[in-house]
Design a protein around this motif. Structure first.
Motif, PDB file in Angstrom:
ATOM      1  N   THR A  99       0.915  -1.534  -0.266  1.00 16.13           N
ATOM      2  CA  THR A  99       0.373   0.290   0.415  1.00 16.13           C
ATOM      3  C   THR A  99       0.689   0.731  -0.271  1.00 16.13           C
ATOM      4  OG1 THR A  99      -1.658  -1.290   1.261  1.00 16.13           O
ATOM      5  CG2 THR A  99      -1.600   1.391   1.147  1.00 16.13           C
ATOM      6  N   ALA A 100       1.752   0.993   0.901  1.00 19.76           N
ATOM      7  CA  ALA A 100       2.739   2.422   0.727  1.00 19.76           C
ATOM      8  C   ALA A 100       3.513   2.218  -0.937  1.00 19.76           C
ATOM      9  CB  ALA A 100       3.937   1.942   1.738  1.00 19.76           C
ATOM     10  N   ILE A 101       3.994   1.552  -1.226  1.00 19.95           N
ATOM     11  CA  ILE A 101       4.397   1.664  -2.444  1.00 19.95           C
ATOM     12  C   ILE A 101       3.157   2.241  -3.851  1.00 19.95           C
ATOM     13  CG2 ILE A 101       5.637   0.082  -4.361  1.00 19.95           C
ATOM     14  CD1 ILE A 101       7.255  -1.689  -1.921  1.00 19.95           C
ATOM     15  N   ALA A 102       2.114   1.190  -3.547  1.00 19.07           N
ATOM     16  CA  ALA A 102       1.645   1.770  -4.758  1.00 19.07           C
ATOM     17  C   ALA A 102       1.058   4.075  -3.800  1.00 19.07           C
ATOM     18  CB  ALA A 102       0.498   1.419  -3.905  1.00 19.07           C
ATOM     19  N   ALA A 103       0.843   4.115  -3.315  1.00 18.30           N
ATOM     20  CA  ALA A 103       0.649   5.522  -2.722  1.00 18.30           C
ATOM     21  C   ALA A 103       2.021   6.027  -3.407  1.00 18.30           C
ATOM     22  CB  ALA A 103       1.093   5.552  -0.836  1.00 18.30           C
TER      23      ALA A 103
ATOM     24  N   ARG B 136      11.781   6.158   1.026  1.00 19.58           N
ATOM     25  CA  ARG B 136      12.497   4.914   0.841  1.00 19.58           C
ATOM     26  C   ARG B 136      12.103   4.697   2.165  1.00 19.58           C
ATOM     27  NH1 ARG B 136      16.026   1.480   1.658  1.00 19.58           N
ATOM     28  NH2 ARG B 136      16.377  -0.158  -0.031  1.00 19.58           N
ATOM     29  N   ALA B 137      12.908   6.030   2.501  1.00 22.04           N
ATOM     30  CA  ALA B 137      13.545   5.801   4.531  1.00 22.04           C
ATOM     31  C   ALA B 137      12.111   5.857   5.459  1.00 22.04           C
ATOM     32  CB  ALA B 137      14.470   6.681   4.721  1.00 22.04           C
ATOM     33  N   SER B 138      11.285   6.529   5.197  1.00 22.06           N
ATOM     34  CA  SER B 138       9.986   6.337   5.530  1.00 22.06           C
ATOM     35  C   SER B 138       9.412   5.060   6.411  1.00 22.06           C
ATOM     36  CB  SER B 138       9.952   7.313   5.565  1.00 22.06           C
ATOM     37  OG  SER B 138       8.527   7.418   4.847  1.00 22.06           O
ATOM     38  N   LEU B 139       9.768   4.247   5.017  1.00 20.56           N
ATOM     39  CA  LEU B 139       8.618   3.160   4.865  1.00 20.56           C
ATOM     40  C   LEU B 139       9.202   1.867   6.169  1.00 20.56           C
ATOM     41  CD1 LEU B 139       7.963   2.078   0.748  1.00 20.56           C
ATOM     42  CD2 LEU B 139       7.172   3.127   2.518  1.00 20.56           C
ATOM     43  N   PRO B 140       8.010   1.007   6.575  1.00 19.75           N
ATOM     44  CA  PRO B 140       8.506   0.517   7.875  1.00 19.75           C
ATOM     45  C   PRO B 140       8.801  -1.008   6.735  1.00 19.75           C
ATOM     46  CG  PRO B 140       5.784   0.163   7.236  1.00 19.75           C
ATOM     47  CD  PRO B 140       6.363   1.497   6.556  1.00 19.75           C
ATOM     48  N   ASP B 141       9.463  -1.288   6.714  1.00 19.80           N
ATOM     49  CA  ASP B 141       9.715  -3.575   6.483  1.00 19.80           C
ATOM     50  C   ASP B 141      10.541  -3.071   5.095  1.00 19.80           C
ATOM     51  OD1 ASP B 141       8.391  -4.197   8.499  1.00 19.80           O
ATOM     52  OD2 ASP B 141       6.442  -4.624   6.893  1.00 19.80           O
ATOM     53  N   VAL B 142      11.112  -1.784   4.648  1.00 17.27           N
ATOM     54  CA  VAL B 142      11.718  -2.062   3.283  1.00 17.27           C
ATOM     55  C   VAL B 142      13.612  -2.212   3.974  1.00 17.27           C
ATOM     56  CG1 VAL B 142      12.981   0.039   1.761  1.00 17.27           C
ATOM     57  CG2 VAL B 142      10.036  -1.003   2.397  1.00 17.27           C
ATOM     58  N   SER B 143      13.337  -1.545   5.155  1.00 11.21           N
ATOM     59  CA  SER B 143      15.161  -1.557   5.082  1.00 11.21           C
ATOM     60  C   SER B 143      15.727  -2.497   5.937  1.00 11.21           C
ATOM     61  CB  SER B 143      15.584  -0.580   6.388  1.00 11.21           C
ATOM     62  OG  SER B 143      15.662   0.832   5.641  1.00 11.21           O
ATOM     63  N   ASP B 144      14.652  -3.520   7.089  1.00  9.15           N
ATOM     64  CA  ASP B 144      15.129  -4.266   7.646  1.00  9.15           C
ATOM     65  C   ASP B 144      14.839  -5.834   6.640  1.00  9.15           C
ATOM     66  OD1 ASP B 144      15.111  -2.820   9.524  1.00  9.15           O
ATOM     67  OD2 ASP B 144      13.021  -3.561  10.346  1.00  9.15           O
ATOM     68  N   ASN B 145      13.975  -5.798   5.328  1.00  7.58           N
ATOM     69  CA  ASN B 145      14.155  -6.759   4.820  1.00  7.58           C
ATOM     70  C   ASN B 145      14.420  -6.877   2.776  1.00  7.58           C
ATOM     71  OD1 ASN B 145      11.923  -8.400   2.803  1.00  7.58           O
ATOM     72  ND2 ASN B 145      10.453  -9.047   3.997  1.00  7.58           N
ATOM     73  N   PRO B 146      15.266  -7.326   2.756  1.00 10.38           N
ATOM     74  CA  PRO B 146      16.708  -6.657   1.740  1.00 10.38           C
ATOM     75  C   PRO B 146      15.811  -7.491   0.218  1.00 10.38           C
ATOM     76  CG  PRO B 146      17.558  -8.682   3.533  1.00 10.38           C
ATOM     77  CD  PRO B 146      16.306  -7.991   3.782  1.00 10.38           C
ATOM     78  N   GLU B 147      14.909  -7.756   0.292  1.00  7.54           N
ATOM     79  CA  GLU B 147      13.767  -8.634  -1.128  1.00  7.54           C
ATOM     80  C   GLU B 147      13.020  -7.213  -0.878  1.00  7.54           C
ATOM     81  OE1 GLU B 147      12.225 -12.667  -1.630  1.00  7.54           O
ATOM     82  OE2 GLU B 147      13.249 -12.850   0.406  1.00  7.54           O
ATOM     83  N   MET B 148      12.516  -6.700   0.238  1.00  4.30           N
ATOM     84  CA  MET B 148      11.402  -6.071  -0.120  1.00  4.30           C
ATOM     85  C   MET B 148      12.433  -4.465  -0.329  1.00  4.30           C
ATOM     86  SD  MET B 148       8.152  -5.382   0.622  1.00  4.30           S
ATOM     87  CE  MET B 148       7.660  -6.627   0.881  1.00  4.30           C
TER      88      MET B 148
ATOM     89  N   VAL C 102      15.074  -4.425  -2.389  1.00  5.65           N
ATOM     90  CA  VAL C 102      15.445  -4.314  -3.688  1.00  5.65           C
ATOM     91  C   VAL C 102      14.106  -4.130  -4.509  1.00  5.65           C
ATOM     92  CG1 VAL C 102      15.745  -6.710  -5.633  1.00  5.65           C
ATOM     93  CG2 VAL C 102      17.297  -6.317  -3.315  1.00  5.65           C
ATOM     94  N   ALA C 103      12.618  -4.781  -4.091  1.00  3.89           N
ATOM     95  CA  ALA C 103      11.268  -4.900  -4.541  1.00  3.89           C
ATOM     96  C   ALA C 103      11.510  -2.848  -4.649  1.00  3.89           C
ATOM     97  CB  ALA C 103      10.745  -5.027  -4.394  1.00  3.89           C
ATOM     98  N   PHE C 104      10.790  -2.539  -3.977  1.00  4.88           N
ATOM     99  CA  PHE C 104      11.188  -1.036  -3.956  1.00  4.88           C
ATOM    100  C   PHE C 104      12.258  -0.084  -4.476  1.00  4.88           C
ATOM    101  CE2 PHE C 104      10.994   2.911  -1.563  1.00  4.88           C
ATOM    102  CZ  PHE C 104       9.946   3.393  -1.897  1.00  4.88           C
ATOM    103  N   ASP C 105      13.273  -0.771  -4.425  1.00  2.00           N
ATOM    104  CA  ASP C 105      14.401   0.410  -5.510  1.00  2.00           C
ATOM    105  C   ASP C 105      14.477   0.511  -7.156  1.00  2.00           C
ATOM    106  OD1 ASP C 105      15.662   1.090  -2.985  1.00  2.00           O
ATOM    107  OD2 ASP C 105      17.304  -0.539  -2.754  1.00  2.00           O
ATOM    108  N   ARG C 106      13.166  -1.143  -7.059  1.00  2.00           N
ATOM    109  CA  ARG C 106      13.250  -1.545  -8.085  1.00  2.00           C
ATOM    110  C   ARG C 106      12.173  -0.410  -8.723  1.00  2.00           C
ATOM    111  NH1 ARG C 106      13.586  -6.748  -8.695  1.00  2.00           N
ATOM    112  NH2 ARG C 106      11.718  -6.928  -8.213  1.00  2.00           N
ATOM    113  N   HIS C 107      10.658  -0.457  -7.748  1.00  2.00           N
ATOM    114  CA  HIS C 107       9.870   0.596  -8.183  1.00  2.00           C
ATOM    115  C   HIS C 107      10.223   1.487  -8.696  1.00  2.00           C
ATOM    116  CE1 HIS C 107       5.815   1.810  -7.947  1.00  2.00           C
ATOM    117  NE2 HIS C 107       6.111   2.400  -6.887  1.00  2.00           N
ATOM    118  N   VAL C 108      10.830   2.846  -7.152  1.00  2.00           N
ATOM    119  CA  VAL C 108      11.787   3.556  -7.233  1.00  2.00           C
ATOM    120  C   VAL C 108      11.949   4.157  -8.564  1.00  2.00           C
ATOM    121  CG1 VAL C 108      13.084   5.122  -6.202  1.00  2.00           C
ATOM    122  CG2 VAL C 108      11.618   4.349  -4.580  1.00  2.00           C
TER     123      VAL C 108
END
Length: 184
Positions: A5-9, A64-76, A78-84
């Motif tokens: 949801t955060a990524i979609a936002a 990215r820095a404000s999203l929960p679970d992104v920094s703690d989850n390497p797969e997330m 990578v996915a978020f960085d690709r999305h960004v």
């Protein structure tokens, strides 16, 4: 689901156009000339795309820095960085086709919103080396640790509210679709 949801936002944030109003009048020539010089010197044509890109990069990095679970989850991460990167590339591609009209609309807006005296003052400032650098350095201001920290806190609070808003929108759309289907 929270991260999705955060990524979609994040994607939606960059895709929402601002409301435009039809313009029936043309500002006086003196105001237009001053406004054009303010915009051209504040956002030099040869560096405009880079200026906007810098702002987009800063905002996405802070999101990215404000999203929960992104920094703690390497797969997330990578996915978020690709999305960004896709959001950034799309933003820049679309911006390239609209930048001239955006700048021209800023000229008109400045000419209409500021008095001739205000425009003269802004023009005097923008024509100085300090003034010229003022707008060009806005991405640096956005990236300053103090601003970034405050902006990330704002984004965390904002993104925390998004799941509820998305759910409300989903419910409203389902209700509308249900009524249309049922009424036919």
């Amino acid at each position: 689901m929270k991260v999705f949801t955060a990524i979609a936002a994040a994607a939606i944030t960059f895709a929402i156009p601002s409301q435009a109003f039809a313009q029936d009048t043309v500002p006086p020539a003196a105001e237009m000339q001053l406004a054009r010089e303010i915009i051209d010197n504040g956002y030099p044509p040869e560096t405009r795309m880079g200026m906007f890109d810098d702002v987009i990069i800063q905002l996405l990095a802070q999101m990215r820095a404000s999203l929960p679970d992104v920094s703690d989850n390497p797969e997330m991460a990578v996915a978020f960085d690709r999305h960004v990167e896709r959001v950034r590339a799309t933003s820049m591609e679309v911006l390239a086709g609209h930048l001239d009209s955006l700048m021209e609309s800023m000229v008109v807006a400045y000419a209409e919103q500021f008095t001739i005296e205000e425009l003269q003052g802004l023009h005097s400032f923008i024509m100085t080396p300090e003034g010229h650098g003022f707008l060009a350095r806005m991405s640096e201001v956005n990236g300053h640790p103090a601003f970034a920290k405050a902006n990330q806190a704002y984004m965390q609070d904002y993104l925390a509210k998004m799941p509820g808003l998305v759910e409300q929108l989903r419910a409203d759309v389902e209700k509308i679709n249900g009524e249309k289907i049922g009424g036919e």
